[in-house]
Each structure stands twice: as structure tokens, then as C-alpha cells.
Design a protein around this motif. Structure first.
Motif, PDB file in Angstrom:
ATOM      1  N   TYR A   1      54.218  44.312  82.557  1.00 22.75           N
ATOM      2  CA  TYR A   1      53.530  43.383  81.685  1.00 22.75           C
ATOM      3  C   TYR A   1      52.031  43.545  81.871  1.00 22.75           C
ATOM      4  N   GLU A   2      51.284  43.370  80.809  1.00 24.98           N
ATOM      5  CA  GLU A   2      49.836  43.443  80.891  1.00 24.98           C
ATOM      6  C   GLU A   2      49.276  42.046  81.031  1.00 24.98           C
ATOM      7  N   ALA A   3      48.604  41.786  82.132  1.00 28.73           N
ATOM      8  CA  ALA A   3      47.952  40.498  82.326  1.00 28.73           C
ATOM      9  C   ALA A   3      46.567  40.554  81.713  1.00 28.73           C
ATOM     10  N   SER A   4      45.910  39.410  81.623  1.00 31.42           N
ATOM     11  CA  SER A   4      44.577  39.375  81.051  1.00 31.42           C
ATOM     12  C   SER A   4      43.639  40.207  81.905  1.00 31.42           C
ATOM     13  N   GLY A   5      42.700  40.888  81.266  1.00 31.76           N
ATOM     14  CA  GLY A   5      41.770  41.740  81.988  1.00 31.76           C
ATOM     15  C   GLY A   5      42.289  43.138  82.194  1.00 31.76           C
ATOM     16  N   GLY A   6      43.489  43.425  81.647  1.00 28.38           N
ATOM     17  CA  GLY A   6      44.025  44.766  81.741  1.00 28.38           C
ATOM     18  C   GLY A   6      44.742  45.057  83.040  1.00 28.38           C
ATOM     19  N   GLU A   7      44.896  44.069  83.946  1.00 28.25           N
ATOM     20  CA  GLU A   7      45.584  44.290  85.199  1.00 28.25           C
ATOM     21  C   GLU A   7      47.074  44.199  84.989  1.00 28.25           C
ATOM     22  N   LYS A   8      47.786  45.009  85.723  1.00 27.52           N
ATOM     23  CA  LYS A   8      49.240  44.986  85.610  1.00 27.52           C
ATOM     24  C   LYS A   8      49.819  43.897  86.477  1.00 27.52           C
ATOM     25  N   GLY A   9      50.848  43.244  85.959  1.00 28.51           N
ATOM     26  CA  GLY A   9      51.508  42.214  86.731  1.00 28.51           C
ATOM     27  C   GLY A   9      52.918  42.030  86.234  1.00 28.51           C
ATOM     28  N   GLU A  10      53.732  41.386  86.999  1.00 32.55           N
ATOM     29  CA  GLU A  10      55.105  41.143  86.621  1.00 32.55           C
ATOM     30  C   GLU A  10      55.327  39.653  86.463  1.00 32.55           C
ATOM     31  N   GLY A  11      56.189  39.259  85.528  1.00 30.10           N
ATOM     32  CA  GLY A  11      56.518  37.862  85.327  1.00 30.10           C
ATOM     33  C   GLY A  11      55.515  37.100  84.495  1.00 30.10           C
ATOM     34  N   ILE A  12      54.588  37.792  83.833  1.00 28.79           N
ATOM     35  CA  ILE A  12      53.623  37.108  82.991  1.00 28.79           C
ATOM     36  C   ILE A  12      54.322  36.687  81.702  1.00 28.79           C
ATOM     37  N   LYS A  13      54.326  35.375  81.408  1.00 33.26           N
ATOM     38  CA  LYS A  13      54.998  34.881  80.217  1.00 33.26           C
ATOM     39  C   LYS A  13      54.077  35.010  79.016  1.00 33.26           C
ATOM     40  N   VAL A  14      54.511  35.762  78.046  1.00 33.11           N
ATOM     41  CA  VAL A  14      53.752  35.942  76.817  1.00 33.11           C
ATOM     42  C   VAL A  14      54.466  35.184  75.709  1.00 33.11           C
ATOM     43  N   PRO A  15      53.802  34.243  75.036  1.00 34.11           N
ATOM     44  CA  PRO A  15      54.470  33.494  73.966  1.00 34.11           C
ATOM     45  C   PRO A  15      55.049  34.434  72.919  1.00 34.11           C
ATOM     46  N   SER A  16      56.284  34.198  72.565  1.00 35.11           N
ATOM     47  CA  SER A  16      56.921  35.054  71.574  1.00 35.11           C
ATOM     48  C   SER A  16      56.358  34.803  70.182  1.00 35.11           C
ATOM     49  N   TRP A  17      55.810  33.612  69.980  1.00 29.95           N
ATOM     50  CA  TRP A  17      55.233  33.275  68.677  1.00 29.95           C
ATOM     51  C   TRP A  17      54.259  32.129  68.843  1.00 29.95           C
ATOM     52  N   GLU A  18      53.204  32.130  68.068  1.00 27.02           N
ATOM     53  CA  GLU A  18      52.310  30.984  67.986  1.00 27.02           C
ATOM     54  C   GLU A  18      51.671  30.989  66.600  1.00 27.02           C
ATOM     55  N   PRO A  19      51.284  29.824  66.095  1.00 26.26           N
ATOM     56  CA  PRO A  19      50.743  29.746  64.734  1.00 26.26           C
ATOM     57  C   PRO A  19      49.390  30.451  64.622  1.00 26.26           C
ATOM     58  N   GLN A  20      49.140  30.942  63.446  1.00 26.03           N
ATOM     59  CA  GLN A  20      47.846  31.563  63.179  1.00 26.03           C
ATOM     60  C   GLN A  20      46.764  30.483  63.104  1.00 26.03           C
ATOM     61  N   ASP A  21      45.633  30.742  63.725  1.00 20.98           N
ATOM     62  CA  ASP A  21      44.452  29.867  63.663  1.00 20.98           C
ATOM     63  C   ASP A  21      44.677  28.487  64.284  1.00 20.98           C
ATOM     64  N   TRP A  22      45.721  28.306  65.108  1.00 22.57           N
ATOM     65  CA  TRP A  22      46.011  26.960  65.596  1.00 22.57           C
ATOM     66  C   TRP A  22      44.896  26.404  66.491  1.00 22.57           C
ATOM     67  N   GLN A  23      44.243  27.274  67.250  1.00 23.92           N
ATOM     68  CA  GLN A  23      43.183  26.782  68.137  1.00 23.92           C
ATOM     69  C   GLN A  23      41.989  26.266  67.340  1.00 23.92           C
ATOM     70  N   GLN A  24      41.636  26.964  66.258  1.00 24.11           N
ATOM     71  CA  GLN A  24      40.543  26.488  65.416  1.00 24.11           C
ATOM     72  C   GLN A  24      40.949  25.221  64.675  1.00 24.11           C
ATOM     73  N   GLN A  25      42.187  25.168  64.212  1.00 17.04           N
ATOM     74  CA  GLN A  25      42.678  23.959  63.547  1.00 17.04           C
ATOM     75  C   GLN A  25      42.623  22.757  64.489  1.00 17.04           C
ATOM     76  N   LEU A  26      43.031  22.965  65.733  1.00 15.69           N
ATOM     77  CA  LEU A  26      43.012  21.876  66.714  1.00 15.69           C
ATOM     78  C   LEU A  26      41.579  21.443  67.017  1.00 15.69           C
ATOM     79  N   ALA A  27      40.691  22.404  67.142  1.00 16.64           N
ATOM     80  CA  ALA A  27      39.279  22.070  67.384  1.00 16.64           C
ATOM     81  C   ALA A  27      38.702  21.262  66.225  1.00 16.64           C
ATOM     82  N   ASN A  28      39.069  21.615  65.005  1.00 16.72           N
ATOM     83  CA  ASN A  28      38.598  20.863  63.835  1.00 16.72           C
ATOM     84  C   ASN A  28      39.149  19.441  63.829  1.00 16.72           C
TER      85      ASN A  28
END
Length: 309
Positions: free
Chosen positions: A68-95
Motif C-alpha cells: 500500500y502507498e502511504a501519504s508522502g510516497g512511503e510504503k506501508g501495510e494496512g493503510i485503509k484507503v476509502p473505496s469511495w467518497e463523494p466528489q468535492d465533499w470537503q469543499q461542500q462541507l467548508a461552504n
């Protein structure tokens, strides 16, 4: 004719070939699913094993590439990557946070966390929180707050409610939605709390939803407000409606409980408590059930439903 030494060498080679070809699929090196290659005549078993070593190392190296690729390009195991998330949800929440920054919606002044008496013992406060949530179902916050004020004026404890006759209790909580049914549920729940919990409320979602008239949304809010524990996302009609309008669910959901499960599947847990108050107030002021005020919404260009409303 072969000399005795040549005959023995050929016989040994033949025996190795026979053993190699007697293996079936899946008996190759490390269960690779391939048949072992026959040894050429005249080669010893040790020489045959040496020829297979590079293949083993190559397969092992290929297996180690799966990671699995962790943030920053480091390799790691067991990193949970969301299988799906809405488009633009962070900007929508900020608004939505920006639009709710004034905290002037009815839920901000009259929600469950504002309906109890802060001067009473903790056990009584928790009971009052639960009662306010039971009254709030299908009822505007202003009406719920009025009913709670009338109840508190008479003394709002488990014993007080059990001593109040049904007719008087109905008069005190009217005109909350389904007030007749709520009189029955409040009496039944209060009796259970007195007998089983010493006048307090249970501290788990499972026990709360087992009480008459208490649903999942009330249970999760009671856990958050009364016990200070985030057990899940409290989804009412506002949260259910807005989550579907913003496409915060992978597919259209038909009930608040379906929406809760869909949101909890991808929304970071540290936002679970905040999202209820944000979306409820947003639904009370801007994203209305009928004729939403899309022209004043900061998410107008980001909302998939804005063009069709």
C-alpha cells in the motif's frame, strides 16, 4: 553397449525424470501451480536444483511488490484507503460551515443540548435530554422547547412523570407531533428507567433503542449529548435529505438509517458529531425541503441537485 558406469548414470537420470513428471499441477516450487521441468539426461539432481534457484528468487521479489502507498510516497501495510467518497465533499462541507457560522438556526438555540435544566443532578439532566429527543420526533424545535419548558416547570424527573396522569401529560406536551403516542411511550420508558436503571438512562445505543419510542437518531444524539460519546451519525430528515441532494451517498438511500450507514462508510469519524448540527441548521435555513434557497447557497455550482430543484 553401455559400460556399467554409463548405465548407472542413465538410470539415475531416468529415475529423476520419472519423479519430476509424476507431480501434478500445484506441486511445483512453492505451490506455483506449474509442473516441475524434467531434468536433462545426464544431469545430477543437485545440478537440477541449482537451475531452479533464479526462478524462486524472481517469484519472491514479485510478491513483495504488492504494498500500500502511504501519504508522502512511503510504503506501508494496512493503510485503509476509502473505496469511495463523494466528489468535492470537503469543499461542500467548508461552504456549509461558512453558511452556518452565525449559529442562528433553531437547532442552535433549541436543540436537545439546550432543553435540559443545568442545575439538576447529572442523572436528571440525562433523563431530560432523552425526553426532549423523544418529543422532537416529527416536531419543530420551537414546539419541543415549549413542551420541555412546561414539563420542567412542574418538575421533570422520572418520579414526577410517573406521578402525572396521562391526560395532564398530554396537555403539557401538546402540540408535539403524535403527542398521544408519545404520552404512552414516555410513561413506559420512564417506568423501565426507574425499575432497571435507577432513574438514569442506559449508556449504550442497543439499550437506548430498546426503550419504547426511542429510535436510532435519538439514541446516537443521547449518547453524544447526555454521555459525551460519539457512537454514530445522528441522521434525521434534514441530514437524510441533504446527503442525497449533495450525493454524499454512493446510491440514493430511502431511509435515514440507510443514509447513516452510507455516511459512516466514508465520512471521517472525527466529523460524525459535527455533521448533524451543521446539516440540520443548513436544512432549516437554506436547503429547505420545498423550494430550497439555491440562489443563496455557496454550493450552488457544486451541488448535483441544484439544477433540478
Amino acid at each position: 553397449m553401455c559400460s556399467p558406469q554409463e548405465f548407472n548414470m542413465n538410470t539415475a537420470g531416468t529415475r529423476m525424470v520419472t519423479r519430476s513428471w509424476s507431480r501434478g499441477p500445484g506441486v511445483g516450487p512453492r505451490g506455483s501451480g506449474e509442473e516441475a521441468a524434467p531434468l536433462p539426461r545426464g544431469k545430477s539432481a543437485a545440478e537440477g536444483r541449482k537451475s531452479h534457484h533464479p526462478v524462486k528468487r524472481q517469484r519472491k521479489a514479485q510478491r513483495l511488490k504488492v504494498a500500500y502507498e502511504a501519504s508522502g510516497g512511503e510504503k506501508g501495510e494496512g493503510i485503509k484507503v476509502p473505496s469511495w467518497e463523494p466528489q468535492d465533499w470537503q469543499q461542500q462541507l467548508a461552504n456549509i460551515r461558512t453558511m452556518r457560522s452565525e449559529k442562528d438556526a433553531p437547532v442552535d438555540q433549541l436543540g436537545a443540548e439546550h432543553c435540559y435544566d443545568p442545575s439538576v443532578p447529572p442523572k436528571v439532566r440525562r433523563y431530560q435530554v432523552l425526553l426532549s429527543l423523544m418529543l422532537s420526533s416529527q416536531t419543530k424545535d420551537q414546539v419541543t422547547a415549549g413542551a420541555m419548558q412546561r414539563l420542567r416547570a412542574r418538575g421533570l424527573t422520572v418520579d414526577d412523570i410517573l406521578k402525572t396522569d396521562d391526560s395532564t401529560l398530554g396537555t403539557l406536551i401538546y402540540p408535539v407531533g403524535f403527542w398521544r403516542s408519545k404520552v404512552k411511550y414516555i410513561k413506559q420508558t420512564s417506568a423501565i428507567l426507574q425499575q432497571k436503571y435507577g432513574g438514569d438512562i442506559p449508556a449504550s445505543v442497543a439499550e437506548l433503542v430498546a426503550l419504547p419510542g426511542v429510535g436510532p437518531k435519538m439514541a446516537h444524539l443521547a449518547m453524544a449529548v447526555a454521555w459525551g460519546t460519539v457512537s454514530g451519525i445522528a441522521v434525521d430528515t434534514h441530514v437524510h435529505r441533504i446527503a442525497n441532494r449533495l450525493r454524499w451517498t454512493r446510491k440514493v438511500t430511502k431511509s435515514p438509517e440507510q443514509t447513516r450507514a452510507a455516511l459512516e462508510d466514508w465520512l471521517p469519524r472525527d466529523l460524525w458529531h459535527e455533521v448533524n448540527g451543521l446539516l440540520v441548521g443548513f436544512g432549516q435555513q437554506i436547503c429547505l425541503p420545498v423550494r430550497p434557497r439555491c440562489q443563496t447557497c455557496l454550493n450552488q455550482t457544486l451541488c448535483p441537485s441544484a439544477q433540478g430543484l
